[in-house]
Design a protein around this motif. Structure first.
Motif, PDB file in Angstrom:
ATOM      1  N   THR A 157       2.158  12.866   3.215  1.00 61.11           N
ATOM      2  CA  THR A 157       3.323  12.212   3.824  1.00 61.11           C
ATOM      3  C   THR A 157       2.992  10.765   4.165  1.00 61.11           C
ATOM      4  O   THR A 157       3.775   9.845   3.900  1.00 61.11           O
ATOM      5  CB  THR A 157       3.754  12.966   5.101  1.00 61.11           C
ATOM      6  N   LEU A 158       1.795  10.569   4.738  1.00 56.93           N
ATOM      7  CA  LEU A 158       1.371   9.207   5.087  1.00 56.93           C
ATOM      8  C   LEU A 158       1.306   8.333   3.827  1.00 56.93           C
ATOM      9  O   LEU A 158       1.743   7.178   3.818  1.00 56.93           O
ATOM     10  CB  LEU A 158       0.000   9.269   5.776  1.00 56.93           C
ATOM     11  N   MET A 159       0.777   8.899   2.756  1.00 55.01           N
ATOM     12  CA  MET A 159       0.637   8.136   1.513  1.00 55.01           C
ATOM     13  C   MET A 159       2.000   7.784   0.917  1.00 55.01           C
ATOM     14  O   MET A 159       2.163   6.722   0.315  1.00 55.01           O
ATOM     15  CB  MET A 159      -0.198   8.923   0.493  1.00 55.01           C
ATOM     16  N   ILE A 160       2.972   8.682   1.113  1.00 56.49           N
ATOM     17  CA  ILE A 160       4.323   8.375   0.619  1.00 56.49           C
ATOM     18  C   ILE A 160       4.865   7.143   1.363  1.00 56.49           C
ATOM     19  O   ILE A 160       5.417   6.225   0.756  1.00 56.49           O
ATOM     20  CB  ILE A 160       5.267   9.586   0.793  1.00 56.49           C
ATOM     21  N   VAL A 161       4.641   7.131   2.691  1.00 56.98           N
ATOM     22  CA  VAL A 161       5.131   5.992   3.482  1.00 56.98           C
ATOM     23  C   VAL A 161       4.427   4.711   3.027  1.00 56.98           C
ATOM     24  O   VAL A 161       5.063   3.663   2.808  1.00 56.98           O
ATOM     25  CB  VAL A 161       4.909   6.248   4.997  1.00 56.98           C
ATOM     26  N   ILE A 162       3.097   4.791   2.838  1.00 59.18           N
ATOM     27  CA  ILE A 162       2.344   3.607   2.401  1.00 59.18           C
ATOM     28  C   ILE A 162       2.826   3.153   1.018  1.00 59.18           C
ATOM     29  O   ILE A 162       3.009   1.957   0.762  1.00 59.18           O
ATOM     30  CB  ILE A 162       0.821   3.909   2.404  1.00 59.18           C
ATOM     31  N   HIS A 163       3.064   4.121   0.134  1.00 51.04           N
ATOM     32  CA  HIS A 163       3.549   3.807  -1.215  1.00 51.04           C
ATOM     33  C   HIS A 163       4.886   3.062  -1.134  1.00 51.04           C
ATOM     34  O   HIS A 163       5.097   2.066  -1.830  1.00 51.04           O
ATOM     35  CB  HIS A 163       3.719   5.122  -1.990  1.00 51.04           C
ATOM     36  N   GLU A 164       5.754   3.539  -0.262  1.00 55.00           N
ATOM     37  CA  GLU A 164       7.079   2.907  -0.152  1.00 55.00           C
ATOM     38  C   GLU A 164       6.976   1.500   0.449  1.00 55.00           C
ATOM     39  O   GLU A 164       7.644   0.578  -0.017  1.00 55.00           O
ATOM     40  CB  GLU A 164       8.002   3.776   0.714  1.00 55.00           C
ATOM     41  N   ILE A 165       6.108   1.347   1.461  1.00 55.70           N
ATOM     42  CA  ILE A 165       5.962   0.011   2.065  1.00 55.70           C
ATOM     43  C   ILE A 165       5.409  -0.971   1.024  1.00 55.70           C
ATOM     44  O   ILE A 165       5.906  -2.092   0.875  1.00 55.70           O
ATOM     45  CB  ILE A 165       5.047   0.067   3.314  1.00 55.70           C
ATOM     46  N   ALA A 166       4.379  -0.526   0.272  1.00 53.22           N
ATOM     47  CA  ALA A 166       3.787  -1.411  -0.755  1.00 53.22           C
ATOM     48  C   ALA A 166       4.830  -1.744  -1.818  1.00 53.22           C
ATOM     49  O   ALA A 166       4.919  -2.892  -2.274  1.00 53.22           O
ATOM     50  CB  ALA A 166       2.570  -0.738  -1.386  1.00 53.22           C
ATOM     51  N   ALA A 167       5.634  -0.733  -2.199  1.00 50.64           N
ATOM     52  CA  ALA A 167       6.662  -0.986  -3.223  1.00 50.64           C
ATOM     53  C   ALA A 167       7.678  -2.002  -2.709  1.00 50.64           C
ATOM     54  O   ALA A 167       8.007  -2.965  -3.413  1.00 50.64           O
ATOM     55  CB  ALA A 167       7.358   0.321  -3.602  1.00 50.64           C
ATOM     56  N   LEU A 168       8.132  -1.831  -1.452  1.00 53.09           N
ATOM     57  CA  LEU A 168       9.136  -2.759  -0.915  1.00 53.09           C
ATOM     58  C   LEU A 168       8.583  -4.179  -0.825  1.00 53.09           C
ATOM     59  O   LEU A 168       9.282  -5.152  -1.116  1.00 53.09           O
ATOM     60  CB  LEU A 168       9.624  -2.272   0.463  1.00 53.09           C
ATOM     61  N   ALA A 169       7.297  -4.295  -0.436  1.00 58.72           N
ATOM     62  CA  ALA A 169       6.682  -5.635  -0.346  1.00 58.72           C
ATOM     63  C   ALA A 169       6.654  -6.299  -1.731  1.00 58.72           C
ATOM     64  O   ALA A 169       7.017  -7.474  -1.877  1.00 58.72           O
ATOM     65  CB  ALA A 169       5.270  -5.523   0.232  1.00 58.72           C
ATOM     66  N   THR A 170       6.254  -5.534  -2.761  1.00 58.20           N
ATOM     67  CA  THR A 170       6.194  -6.146  -4.092  1.00 58.20           C
ATOM     68  C   THR A 170       7.600  -6.444  -4.611  1.00 58.20           C
ATOM     69  O   THR A 170       7.808  -7.450  -5.291  1.00 58.20           O
ATOM     70  CB  THR A 170       5.444  -5.260  -5.117  1.00 58.20           C
TER      71      THR A 170
END
Ligand code: HEM
Length: 222
Positions: A157-170
């Motif tokens: 779950t944590l990795m999903i959140v990190i994945h989404e934050i990184a995606a939004l930043a890029t």
């Protein structure tokens, strides 16, 4: 810098900005990123799931998204090999950043002279490079859910959140980058399509680089 050695034809009044190798690397990274962006958006919200249908269906998109993601990472690492030496943020870049409002209002004459890449371009480059790394590291946990035991489900779950934050930043950086390349800085697209830009463009936006590659003289240029 690596380059395919066959000389490219540059019309009079233009100079080479990117080699064939650099352009291939850029477009490999771009196309793979765009595929991951669209399939990723389809997984992000049920309102956007229709995108997956357009791209061949949900399971097809789920299968290819991580694989194309690996290709994007490979493109970003290749880009890193080509450009990292030119992407260090210097004191001049920091002065340029303090005057970024002048850049936004097209008053380039008030800015410190630029080398091949300005500070904004460097920031975008590092955002995409580290973004690609974070997307891969977090994405691995999402790719293979069958190997995640119940006890560490929180980690996924944590990795999903990190994945989404990184995606939004890029995605933020990507939107600005495409806007700048196509609309805000006219004359940039030929740099990435045919590889050259007009001398006027080069003098205006990257004077130090222009002088370096043409063997010019800053005093004469002033
Ligand atoms: C698909 C849409 C894209 C378009 C239309 C586009 C356009 C361009 C253009 C015109 C340039 C030349 C700018 C110059 O030399 O001043 C450029 C450079 C560059 N592009 Fe892209 N690009 C796209 C996607 C991407 C993606 C996804 C990445 C991330 C890996 C990327 C990374 C870069 C980098 C690092 C540079 C050199 C520094 C810079 O200009 O920011 N581009 N791009």
């Amino acid at each position: 810098m690596s380059a395919i050695s066959s000389p490219e034809k540059i019309p009079a009044g233009f100079i080479q900005r990117y080699t064939f190798t650099e352009r291939v690397c850029h477009w490999v990274s771009s196309l793979t990123y765009v595929y991951c962006l669209f399939t990723g958006l389809a997984f992000y919200s049920p309102h956007l799931y229709w995108i997956a249908f357009v791209l061949g269906g949900g399971p097809t998109s789920r299968f290819w998204h991580p694989i194309v993601g690996l290709l994007f990472l490979a493109g970003a690492v290749w880009m890193h090999d080509l450009w990292r030496r030119e992407m260090d943020v210097t004191e001049t870049d920091k002065r340029w950043l303090r005057r970024v409002e002048d850049y936004a209002s097209n008053q380039d004459e008030l800015l410190p002279l630029q080398e091949r890449f300005n500070a904004g371009q460097k920031i975008f480059y590092w955002l995409m490079f580290y973004g690609a790394l974070v997307l891969l590291l977090s994405g691995i946990f999402i790719w293979f859910p069958e190997y995640i035991s119940f006890q560490i489900a929180w980690l996924r779950t944590l990795m999903i959140v990190i994945h989404e934050i990184a995606a939004l930043a890029t995605i933020g950086g990507f939107i600005v980058h495409v806007y700048m390349g196509i609309f805000f800085v006219p004359g940039s697209m030929t740099a990435m399509t045919v590889g050259y830009v007009s001398r006027t463009w080069a003098r205006m936006h990257h004077r130090l680089w222009y002088i370096r590659v043409t063997g010019g003289d800053l005093d004469r240029e002033k």
